[in-house]
Design an enzyme around this catalytic site. Structure first.
Site, PDB file in Angstrom:
ATOM      1  N   ASP A 107       0.859  -1.193   0.000  1.00  0.00           N
ATOM      2  CA  ASP A 107       0.000   0.000   0.000  1.00  0.00           C
ATOM      3  C   ASP A 107       0.895   1.243   0.000  1.00  0.00           C
ATOM      4  O   ASP A 107       1.737   1.405   0.898  1.00  0.00           O
ATOM      5  CB  ASP A 107      -0.873  -0.053   1.269  1.00  0.00           C
ATOM      6  N   TYR A 122      -1.706  10.189  -2.904  1.00  0.00           N
ATOM      7  CA  TYR A 122      -1.877  11.363  -3.766  1.00  0.00           C
ATOM      8  C   TYR A 122      -0.862  12.449  -3.404  1.00  0.00           C
ATOM      9  O   TYR A 122      -0.363  13.163  -4.268  1.00  0.00           O
ATOM     10  CB  TYR A 122      -3.290  11.945  -3.636  1.00  0.00           C
ATOM     11  N   GLU A 157      -2.907   0.197  -4.169  1.00  0.00           N
ATOM     12  CA  GLU A 157      -2.559  -1.004  -3.400  1.00  0.00           C
ATOM     13  C   GLU A 157      -2.667  -2.245  -4.265  1.00  0.00           C
ATOM     14  O   GLU A 157      -3.439  -2.281  -5.216  1.00  0.00           O
ATOM     15  CB  GLU A 157      -3.443  -1.150  -2.148  1.00  0.00           C
ATOM     16  N   ARG A 188       0.132  15.081   9.135  1.00  0.00           N
ATOM     17  CA  ARG A 188      -0.543  14.246  10.143  1.00  0.00           C
ATOM     18  C   ARG A 188       0.082  14.463  11.521  1.00  0.00           C
ATOM     19  O   ARG A 188      -0.610  14.417  12.535  1.00  0.00           O
ATOM     20  CB  ARG A 188      -0.428  12.758   9.777  1.00  0.00           C
TER      21      ARG A 188
HETATM   22  N1  DCP Z   1      -8.588   8.827  -1.399  1.00  0.00           N
HETATM   23  C1  DCP Z   1      -9.665   9.616  -1.797  1.00  0.00           C
HETATM   24  N2  DCP Z   1     -10.711   9.816  -0.964  1.00  0.00           N
HETATM   25  C2  DCP Z   1     -10.731   9.258   0.228  1.00  0.00           C
HETATM   26  C3  DCP Z   1      -9.672   8.454   0.640  1.00  0.00           C
HETATM   27  C4  DCP Z   1      -8.583   8.257  -0.202  1.00  0.00           C
HETATM   28  O1  DCP Z   1      -9.654  10.136  -2.915  1.00  0.00           O
HETATM   29  N3  DCP Z   1     -11.770   9.497   1.026  1.00  0.00           N
HETATM   30  C5  DCP Z   1      -7.423   8.700  -2.296  1.00  0.00           C
HETATM   31  C6  DCP Z   1      -6.314   9.587  -1.798  1.00  0.00           C
HETATM   32  C7  DCP Z   1      -5.325   8.657  -1.184  1.00  0.00           C
HETATM   33  C8  DCP Z   1      -5.527   7.403  -1.982  1.00  0.00           C
HETATM   34  O2  DCP Z   1      -6.909   7.381  -2.317  1.00  0.00           O
HETATM   35  O3  DCP Z   1      -3.998   9.155  -1.256  1.00  0.00           O
HETATM   36  C9  DCP Z   1      -5.164   6.144  -1.252  1.00  0.00           C
HETATM   37  O4  DCP Z   1      -5.944   6.072  -0.062  1.00  0.00           O
HETATM   38  P1  DCP Z   1      -5.418   5.362   1.236  1.00  0.00           P
HETATM   39  O5  DCP Z   1      -6.568   5.014   2.079  1.00  0.00           O
HETATM   40  O6  DCP Z   1      -4.463   4.257   0.880  1.00  0.00           O
HETATM   41  O7  DCP Z   1      -4.657   6.492   2.016  1.00  0.00           O
HETATM   42  P2  DCP Z   1      -3.292   7.205   1.735  1.00  0.00           P
HETATM   43  O8  DCP Z   1      -2.476   6.471   0.728  1.00  0.00           O
HETATM   44  O9  DCP Z   1      -3.550   8.644   1.438  1.00  0.00           O
HETATM   45  O10 DCP Z   1      -2.604   7.165   3.147  1.00  0.00           O
HETATM   46  P3  DCP Z   1      -2.049   5.924   3.977  1.00  0.00           P
HETATM   47  O11 DCP Z   1      -0.579   6.123   4.054  1.00  0.00           O
HETATM   48  O12 DCP Z   1      -2.704   6.030   5.291  1.00  0.00           O
HETATM   49  O13 DCP Z   1      -2.417   4.667   3.234  1.00  0.00           O
END
Ligand code: DCP
Length: 544
Positions: free
Chosen positions: A14, A19, A133, A72
Site C-alpha cells: 500500500d 496522492y 494497493e 498528520r
Molecule cells: N482517497 C480519496 N478519498 C478518500 C480516501 C482516499 O480520494 N476518502 C485517495 C487519496 C489517497 C488514496 O486514495 O492518497 C489512497 O488512499 P489510502 O486510504 O491508501 O490512504 P493514503 O495512501 O492517502 O494514506 P495511507 O498512508 O494512510 O495509506
C-alpha cells in the site's frame, strides 16, 4: 494453519499518503513540507485544471482526501476541511486534484500506481487491488532465496523498517534464531519478507515513492498487517501469531466481513470480535448461515484464506463517476444527459488510452445510480439508500453514443421510480476483448454489432476469442442485462474481492461479474478498481 497453506507467501503493498506523494514528486518544492490533497470545490466554478497547471491553493476550504505524514504529525486528518486543517498546521500546503469534464481527474495518480505495479510485477505475481494497493504472490522469489540461503534466511535490507507480529524483540530477534526455533513455513516467510523489502526499496529508488506492506501466508492476513506500521515499513505475520492477531479484531475489520453480512453475524451471534467467531461452534454457524457459509466463516475466523493472488495488473473495468450533493441532485433527463456526456468524454479518453496501451476494447457499458425518491431523505452510502445498475452492449467507445445509451438505460429505470433524484452517476466500461488490429478495425468496432459482417466478425473473434469465451452475453444497446441475484449472493469481482458469501466460481464467471454490476453493495463487495474510480466520498463509504 495447515502446512500446505504455509507454502505460499503473499504481501499486500500500500503506497503511503499516495496522492500527496504523487504531488510532491511532480513539484519537488513541496518536499518535506506538510501537505494535503483537497477535493475541488463542488459548489464553485468547476473549471478544468490540468495536472501541470498551478494547483496549490493554500486558502482552499476543500475537503482533504489525502494527508502527508508531516501534516498528520500536526493533527491534520483526512476529511477535514481546509479551514480546520490550517488551525492545526498554519503552513499546510494544499494541492487541489486536477479536474476535467466537471469532475476530479485521477489520471496522474492512476498512472503513478501503474508504474509501481510494473516494478512489483518483476519479482511477483501482482494483482492490482485499487489505485494505490496491490496483492503480490512472492512465493517463487521466496523459494529461490530460501534455496540460496542454506537454511538461514538473510535479513531484510532495512531491518528497522520491518516488524514481526508477536515478536517483541523486533525483526533482528526473529531472523537471528537458532535452527530449532524456526517453525513450519517461517523460513520461507522470512525470505519472502526480505524480497518484499527489496521491492519496496526498488520502488523508492526508481519512482521516489514509499510504501508499506504486510507479509503473510494469505491475503487476509497480509492486508490486515500492511496498515499496522506506516509509513515506509512492513509487518510480517508468522502463522503462530495469527490467533492473537485475530483475537480482539472487530469483525468488520476482516476484508470480507466489512459489510452487511458482518453486521448480521455480529447481531445474530451477539459477538463483536473475530476471536469470538472462531470460538463459535460450527454447528451454531450452520444453523444460522447454512453449511457452506458456516464452513467458510469457520476457516476465515481461524485466519485461513485460500483466495489466490490473480495475476492482474490491468483493471477489469474503466469507470468514472460524479456525486451530486444535496440540492444538486439530478432530477431531470436533460441534466442527466449532460452529465452522462461529461462522464462519457472521460470514459472515451480512457478507453482510447487503454486500447493503445493494452490492445483491448470493452464490450459492456454499465450505468450505476445512487438515488433518492422525493421526500424520502438522502442516500446513505452504507446501504440504507438505494442504488441500481443497468448494462448494455457498448456499441461505440465514443462519448455521444455512450451518453445516449446510458440515458436510455436511466430512462427505463426511472419509469419505476417517480420522483427520482440521482445523487451519484457512475459509468463503467468492462468485459474486455482483444482489440482488433488493422486499419479498418476501429471503424468496424464503431459499427453496431449487428452490422458487423461475418467476415469481420470472424477476424475480430480470432483476435479476442480467449477473453470473449468468458464474457457474458451482451444485450443490445439500451436493453438492460437480466436481473442479477441479490447482492448478498454476489461478488462484484471474485477475482479481486471475494464476496462474504462464496458463490461457486463458475457461476461468478458466467455472470460476468467483473463488470461493476452494483446492486445493494457493501464495502467489501465492490471491485476495488471500480471503487478507486468513484468520487472520493463514496470510495470511503462516507455520505456524499
Ligand atoms: N482517497 C480519496 N478519498 C478518500 C480516501 C482516499 O480520494 N476518502 C485517495 C487519496 C489517497 C488514496 O486514495 O492518497 C489512497 O488512499 P489510502 O486510504 O491508501 O490512504 P493514503 O495512501 O492517502 O494514506 P495511507 O498512508 O494512510 O495509506
Amino acid at each position: 494453519m495447515e502446512e500446505a497453506h504455509l507454502n505460499r507467501i503473499v504481501a499486500h503493498v500500500d503506497l503511503d499518503a499516495f496522492y500527496v506523494q504523487v504531488e510532491v514528486q511532480r513539484d519537488p518544492s513541496l518536499k518535506g513540507k506538510p501537505a494535503g490533497v483537497v477535493q475541488y470545490n463542488p459548489f464553485g466554478d468547476l473549471r478544468t485544471i490540468k495536472p501541470e497547471e498551478p494547483r496549490i491553493f493554500n486558502d482552499s476550504n476543500g475537503s482533504l482526501i489525502a494527508v502527508g505524514y508531516e501534516a498528520r504529525a500536526s493533527g491534520v486528518k483526512r476529511s477535514m476541511r481546509g479551514d480546520e486543517a490550517r488551525k492545526h498546521c498554519a503552513e499546510l500546503q494544499l494541492i487541489q486534484v486536477p479536474t476535467s469534464h466537471g469532475k476530479a481527474d485521477l489520471t496522474i495518480y492512476r498512472n503513478s500506481g501503474s508504474k509501481v505495479v510494473d516494478i512489483l510485477s518483476r519479482k511477483s505475481i501482482c494483482e492490482r487491488a485499487s489505485i494505490d494497493e496491490c496483492y503480490i504472490d512472492i512465493t517463487a522469489e521466496a523459494q529461490r532465496r530460501l534455496t540460496a540461503s542454506s537454511g538461514q534466511p538473510a535479513m531484510p535490507i532495512s531491518p528497522r523498517q520491518v516488524h514481526v507480529c508477536g515478536q517483541d524483540s523486533g525483526a533482528q530477534g526473529w531472523w537471528n534464531r537458532a535452527d530449532q526455533d524456526w517453525g513450519p513455513g517461517e523460513r520461507l516467510l522470512a525470505c519472502g519478507a526480505a524480497a518484499v523489502a527489496d521491492l519496496r526499496a526498488q520502488v523508492l529508488a526508481e519512482l521516489g515513492y514509499t510504501c508499506s506492506a504486510g507479509v503473510a501466508h494469505n491475503k487476509i492476513l497480509a492486508k490486515l498487517a500492511s496498515g499496522m506500521h506506516k509509513p515506509m515499513q512492513q509487518t510480517v505475520v508468522p502463522a503462530a501469531a495469527t490467533a492473537s492477531l485475530l483475537h480482539d479484531l472487530p469483525i468488520p475489520k476482516l476484508r470480507q466481513l466489512g459489510g452487511k453480512f458482518g453486521e448480521e453475524i455480529m447481531s445474530k451471534l451477539n459477538i463483536s470480535t473475530v476471536g469470538q467467531l472462531a470460538q463459535t461452534p460450527i454447528s451454531k454457524l450452520e444453523a444460522l448461515f447454512g453449511d457452506s457459509d458456516a464452513a467458510w466463516l469457520h476457516t476465515l475466523a481461524q485466519g485461513h484464506d485460500a483466495d489466490e493472488v490473480k495475476p492482474r495488473t490491468l483493471p477489469n473495468s474503466l469507470s468514472c463517476g460524479k456525486t451530486f450533493r444535496g440540492a444538486g441532485a439530478l432530477n431531470n433527463f436533460p441534466d442527466v444527459h449532460h452529465w452522462l456526456g461529461q462522464l462519457g468524454l472521460e470514459l472515451e479518453e480512457r478507453i482510447q488510452t487503454d486500447r493503445a496501451a493494452n490492445k483491448r476494447l470493452p464490450q459492456l457499458l454499465t450505468v450505476s445510480m445512487w438515488h433518492t425518491v422525493a421526500g424520502k431523505g438522502t442516500v446513505d452510502w452504507r446501504g440504507n439508500g438505494s442504488s441500481a445498475s443497468r448494462s448494455c452492449q457498448l456499441r461505440s467507445p465514443q462519448a455521444a453514443p455512450i451518453a445516449d445509451d446510458a440515458l436510455a438505460l436511466v430512462k427505463k429505470w426511472a419509469a419505476d421510480y417517480p420522483g427520482w433524484h440521482l445523487t451519484t452517476l457512475f459509468l463503467a466500461a468492462s468485459n474486455f476483448v482483444a482489440a482488433p488490429t488493422g486499419g479498418s478495425t476501429l471503424a468496424r468496432f464503431l459499427k453496431p454489432r449487428s452490422a458487423v459482417s461475418q467476415a469481420d466478425a470472424d477476424e475480430d473473434a480470432s483476435a479476442g476469442k480467449v477473453e470473449a469465451a468468458d464474457a457474458p452475453a451482451v444485450p443490445p444497446p439500451g436493453q438492460e442485462t437480466s436481473k442479477l441475484p441479490p447482492s448478498r449472493l454476489l461478488s462484484i469481482s471474485s477475482a479481486i474481492t471475494p464476496s462474504h458469501r462464496k458463490v461457486p466460481k463458475r457461476s461468478v464467471d458466467q455472470l460476468g461479474l467483473d463488470a461493476p454490476l452494483v446492486l445493494d453493495h457493501s464495502e467489501d463487495q465492490l471491485d476495488p478498481t471500480v471503487l478507486a474510480a468513484l468520487p472520493s466520498a463514496m470510495q470511503r463509504f462516507e455520505a456524499p
